[in-house]
Design a protein around this motif. Structure first.
Motif, PDB file in Angstrom:
ATOM      1  N   VAL A   1       0.834  -1.207   0.000  1.00  0.00           N
ATOM      2  CA  VAL A   1       0.000   0.000   0.000  1.00  0.00           C
ATOM      3  C   VAL A   1       0.869   1.258   0.000  1.00  0.00           C
ATOM      4  N   SER A   2       1.941   1.237   0.757  1.00  0.00           N
ATOM      5  CA  SER A   2       2.776   2.433   0.913  1.00  0.00           C
ATOM      6  C   SER A   2       3.493   2.820  -0.372  1.00  0.00           C
ATOM      7  N   THR A   3       3.750   1.856  -1.226  1.00  0.00           N
ATOM      8  CA  THR A   3       4.466   2.140  -2.472  1.00  0.00           C
ATOM      9  C   THR A   3       3.505   2.288  -3.658  1.00  0.00           C
ATOM     10  N   GLY A   4       2.225   2.272  -3.375  1.00  0.00           N
ATOM     11  CA  GLY A   4       1.218   2.420  -4.422  1.00  0.00           C
ATOM     12  C   GLY A   4       0.536   3.775  -4.381  1.00  0.00           C
ATOM     13  N   THR A   5      -0.485   3.907  -5.197  1.00  0.00           N
ATOM     14  CA  THR A   5      -1.294   5.127  -5.223  1.00  0.00           C
ATOM     15  C   THR A   5      -2.151   5.202  -3.969  1.00  0.00           C
ATOM     16  N   PRO A   6      -2.280   6.393  -3.358  1.00  0.00           N
ATOM     17  CA  PRO A   6      -3.122   6.492  -2.157  1.00  0.00           C
ATOM     18  C   PRO A   6      -4.519   5.917  -2.386  1.00  0.00           C
ATOM     19  N   LEU A   7      -4.971   5.111  -1.432  1.00  0.00           N
ATOM     20  CA  LEU A   7      -6.287   4.480  -1.559  1.00  0.00           C
ATOM     21  C   LEU A   7      -7.423   5.469  -1.362  1.00  0.00           C
ATOM     22  N   ARG A   8      -7.160   6.497  -0.559  1.00  0.00           N
ATOM     23  CA  ARG A   8      -8.218   7.410  -0.100  1.00  0.00           C
ATOM     24  C   ARG A   8      -9.357   6.592   0.516  1.00  0.00           C
ATOM     25  N   GLY A   9      -8.981   5.540   1.198  1.00  0.00           N
ATOM     26  CA  GLY A   9      -9.937   4.636   1.814  1.00  0.00           C
ATOM     27  C   GLY A   9      -9.208   3.564   2.599  1.00  0.00           C
ATOM     28  N   ILE A  10      -9.853   2.399   2.725  1.00  0.00           N
ATOM     29  CA  ILE A  10      -9.393   1.336   3.621  1.00  0.00           C
ATOM     30  C   ILE A  10      -9.096   0.066   2.840  1.00  0.00           C
ATOM     31  N   ARG A  11      -8.001  -0.611   3.203  1.00  0.00           N
ATOM     32  CA  ARG A  11      -7.775  -1.988   2.764  1.00  0.00           C
ATOM     33  C   ARG A  11      -7.790  -2.877   4.005  1.00  0.00           C
ATOM     34  N   ASN A  12      -8.699  -3.838   4.032  1.00  0.00           N
ATOM     35  CA  ASN A  12      -8.773  -4.790   5.137  1.00  0.00           C
ATOM     36  C   ASN A  12      -7.913  -6.002   4.823  1.00  0.00           C
ATOM     37  N   ILE A  13      -7.125  -6.451   5.806  1.00  0.00           N
ATOM     38  CA  ILE A  13      -6.301  -7.642   5.638  1.00  0.00           C
ATOM     39  C   ILE A  13      -6.535  -8.568   6.828  1.00  0.00           C
ATOM     40  N   ALA A  14      -6.450  -9.879   6.565  1.00  0.00           N
ATOM     41  CA  ALA A  14      -6.720 -10.859   7.620  1.00  0.00           C
ATOM     42  C   ALA A  14      -6.042 -12.170   7.275  1.00  0.00           C
ATOM     43  N   GLY A  15      -5.909 -13.027   8.279  1.00  0.00           N
ATOM     44  CA  GLY A  15      -5.426 -14.375   8.048  1.00  0.00           C
ATOM     45  C   GLY A  15      -6.497 -15.221   7.386  1.00  0.00           C
ATOM     46  N   PRO A  16      -6.150 -16.435   6.970  1.00  0.00           N
ATOM     47  CA  PRO A  16      -7.087 -17.260   6.215  1.00  0.00           C
ATOM     48  C   PRO A  16      -8.117 -17.998   7.061  1.00  0.00           C
ATOM     49  N   ASP A  17      -7.937 -18.030   8.399  1.00  0.00           N
ATOM     50  CA  ASP A  17      -8.784 -18.870   9.243  1.00  0.00           C
ATOM     51  C   ASP A  17      -9.426 -18.076  10.375  1.00  0.00           C
ATOM     52  N   VAL A  18     -10.664 -18.468  10.712  1.00  0.00           N
ATOM     53  CA  VAL A  18     -11.401 -17.860  11.826  1.00  0.00           C
ATOM     54  C   VAL A  18     -11.413 -18.826  13.008  1.00  0.00           C
ATOM     55  N   PHE A  19     -11.142 -18.289  14.214  1.00  0.00           N
ATOM     56  CA  PHE A  19     -11.151 -19.094  15.435  1.00  0.00           C
ATOM     57  C   PHE A  19     -11.930 -18.369  16.526  1.00  0.00           C
ATOM     58  N   PRO A  20     -12.699 -19.077  17.343  1.00  0.00           N
ATOM     59  CA  PRO A  20     -13.071 -18.514  18.643  1.00  0.00           C
ATOM     60  C   PRO A  20     -11.787 -18.372  19.470  1.00  0.00           C
ATOM     61  N   LEU A  21     -11.682 -17.302  20.229  1.00  0.00           N
ATOM     62  CA  LEU A  21     -10.437 -17.043  20.962  1.00  0.00           C
ATOM     63  C   LEU A  21     -10.100 -18.164  21.938  1.00  0.00           C
ATOM     64  N   ASP A  22     -11.116 -18.763  22.581  1.00  0.00           N
ATOM     65  CA  ASP A  22     -10.807 -19.857  23.507  1.00  0.00           C
ATOM     66  C   ASP A  22     -10.199 -21.049  22.772  1.00  0.00           C
ATOM     67  N   GLU A  23     -10.708 -21.339  21.566  1.00  0.00           N
ATOM     68  CA  GLU A  23     -10.125 -22.425  20.777  1.00  0.00           C
ATOM     69  C   GLU A  23      -8.693 -22.087  20.352  1.00  0.00           C
ATOM     70  N   LEU A  24      -8.478 -20.831  19.979  1.00  0.00           N
ATOM     71  CA  LEU A  24      -7.141 -20.397  19.596  1.00  0.00           C
ATOM     72  C   LEU A  24      -6.172 -20.558  20.770  1.00  0.00           C
ATOM     73  N   GLY A  25      -6.661 -20.303  21.977  1.00  0.00           N
ATOM     74  CA  GLY A  25      -5.847 -20.536  23.165  1.00  0.00           C
ATOM     75  C   GLY A  25      -5.465 -21.998  23.316  1.00  0.00           C
TER      76      GLY A  25
END
Length: 246
Positions: free
Chosen positions: A171-195
């Motif tokens: 993002v920093s080396t590209g054209t300003p987004l004038r907005g938001i880019r969301n990034i995330a890992g590939p998997d969803v966990f309940p936090l207790d399971e992640l623990g």
């Protein structure tokens, strides 16, 4: 391209500086250890001299209500210094769902930082990330004793810091987004399971007890911390990362 990386000696910032430098850019780390004080403004003009882009990865020293003053003052100082220096792109790293968790002081503070950036004089980009894999040890520590770890079932979609670095550099080396880019890992966990996954990988025999009143994420319900369908999903899986993190 010359980029000034605020917080350029931290977990994300130091890797961003390395990646930018390896790609042939001039990346200048700016932090208290390099003589830059975001709150007083000391050293900011010198750090931004000649910079086309400012990458703001600075973090508040606390997660409580004082973080509001930190992000308000630091963002205003950085925007003003950037305008004086002729900076053409201001980038910040924020949090997925940051504007949907008003009960957390730190999240309200980051939402304020975003608002100030949007209202500022410079084209901007906001990279919103989910929680880092690397923070899991701290999350476990906050609510643990010798035999148990208490964690809520809050749903998270964690991401490796190295993947966050790649997104910030892109993002920093590209054209300003004038907005938001969301990034995330590939998997969803309940936090207790992640623990439980974390403790098992570390051969830690403590028991995880589901307690929706425990820790920083207590009371966060639903999927507000999960990236939406527009998110850029990173490649690294937590189960793979935790096996090599020791």
């Amino acid at each position: 391209m010359k980029l000034t990386v605020i917080g350029g000696t931290g977990l994300i910032g130091s890797q961003v500086v390395q990646k930018l430098t390896a790609a042939g850019h001039e990346a200048v780390p700016a932090a208290p250890s390099t003589g830059v004080d975001l709150i007083t403004g000391k050293g900011l003009d010198q750090a931004l001299e000649g910079a086309e882009v400012v990458v703001n990865l600075a973090n508040s020293p606390t997660f409580d209500e004082a973080s509001l003053d930190f992000f308000r003052t630091s963002m205003n100082n950085l925007l003003a210094a950037g305008e004086r220096a002729g900076v053409r792109h201001q980038v910040i790293l924020s949090i997925v769902g940051v504007d949907q968790v008003p009960q957390l002081d730190y999240y309200r503070a980051k939402a304020l930082q975003e608002d100030l950036l949007r209202q500022g004089p410079t084209p901007y980009s906001i990279v919103r990330s989910t929680q880092f894999f690397e923070f899991m040890d701290a999350v476990v520590f906050w609510t643990s004793d010798d035999t148990t770890v208490r964690l809520p079932s809050t749903r998270l979609q964690p991401i490796a810091a190295a993947d966050v670095v790649d997104a910030v550099v892109d993002v920093s080396t590209g054209t300003p987004l004038r907005g938001i880019r969301n990034i995330a890992g590939p998997d969803v966990f309940p936090l207790d399971e992640l623990g439980r996954v974390t403790l098992a990988a570390q051969q830690d025999n403590r028991t995880v007890i589901t307690d929706d009143k425990a820790g920083m994420f207590a009371g966060v319900t639903g999927d507000v911390l999960i990236a939406g369908p527009d998110a850029h999903l990173a490649p690294t899986h937590y189960q793979d990362w935790i096996q090599t993190a020791r």
